[in-house]
Design a protein around this motif. Sequence first.
Motif, PDB file in Angstrom:
ATOM      1  N   ASN A 100       0.781  -1.059   0.149  1.00 29.97           N
ATOM      2  CA  ASN A 100      -0.034  -0.115   0.113  1.00 29.97           C
ATOM      3  C   ASN A 100       0.912   1.151  -0.250  1.00 29.97           C
TER       4      ASN A 100
ATOM      5  N   PHE B 106      -9.464   2.761  -2.969  1.00 29.85           N
ATOM      6  CA  PHE B 106      -8.959   2.721  -1.669  1.00 29.85           C
ATOM      7  C   PHE B 106      -9.902   2.920  -0.610  1.00 29.85           C
TER       8      PHE B 106
ATOM      9  N   GLY C  32      -6.359  -6.936  -0.023  1.00 34.88           N
ATOM     10  CA  GLY C  32      -5.680  -5.761  -0.414  1.00 34.88           C
ATOM     11  C   GLY C  32      -4.724  -5.998  -1.761  1.00 34.88           C
TER      12      GLY C  32
ATOM     13  N   ARG D 215      -5.341  -3.728  -5.321  1.00 37.02           N
ATOM     14  CA  ARG D 215      -4.274  -3.036  -5.866  1.00 37.02           C
ATOM     15  C   ARG D 215      -3.854  -3.277  -7.182  1.00 37.02           C
TER      16      ARG D 215
END
Length: 171
Positions: free
Chosen positions: A16, A46, A137, A141
């Motif tokens: 991140n 996000f 995540g 991403r």
Amino acid sequence: MLQQSHPLYDYHVWANDRLFAHLEQLPNEAFHAEVTSVFPSVAQTFGHMYKFEQLFMHVLAKIPNEDIFPKLPGWEEEPKGRTVDEMRRLFAGVADQFRDLLRRTPDPDKAMTIEHPQYGRLDTRFSDILRHVVNHGTYHRGHITAILRQQGYAGVPTDYMFFLVERREYE
């Protein structure tokens, strides 16, 4: 599992951070520009990630659903309209809280049961949910990279292998 769960979470935070650092080098409009994708913008992707970081952290902390569910609208609202730097700070705050939870969890393989009103009961382990957080995540991403490419910008490598190589360089 303690030796594996924490480095996986460290990877998640590293990835991140790498993405935020990359976004800080791009024009501001790249963060909020809308495209046709899974999520309409990097910022909204996000925002989704932030909401679920909060949710899973609270689940892992064994906060009852009746205390978690009323917070969901606030976690959805909180990241809206943020700049890259502001969003990065939101994620840093969650990471600090997550790391505190990890420090207070002596047995990351401990059994736990999650009750969900729609999906029912899941008997699992703390470490499984932590792996889910990292995987979630990674998945999003990838969406962010696709959104950036649609706008004509390059992504940034956030693969686990790059984390391992970079970490090795600093040992």
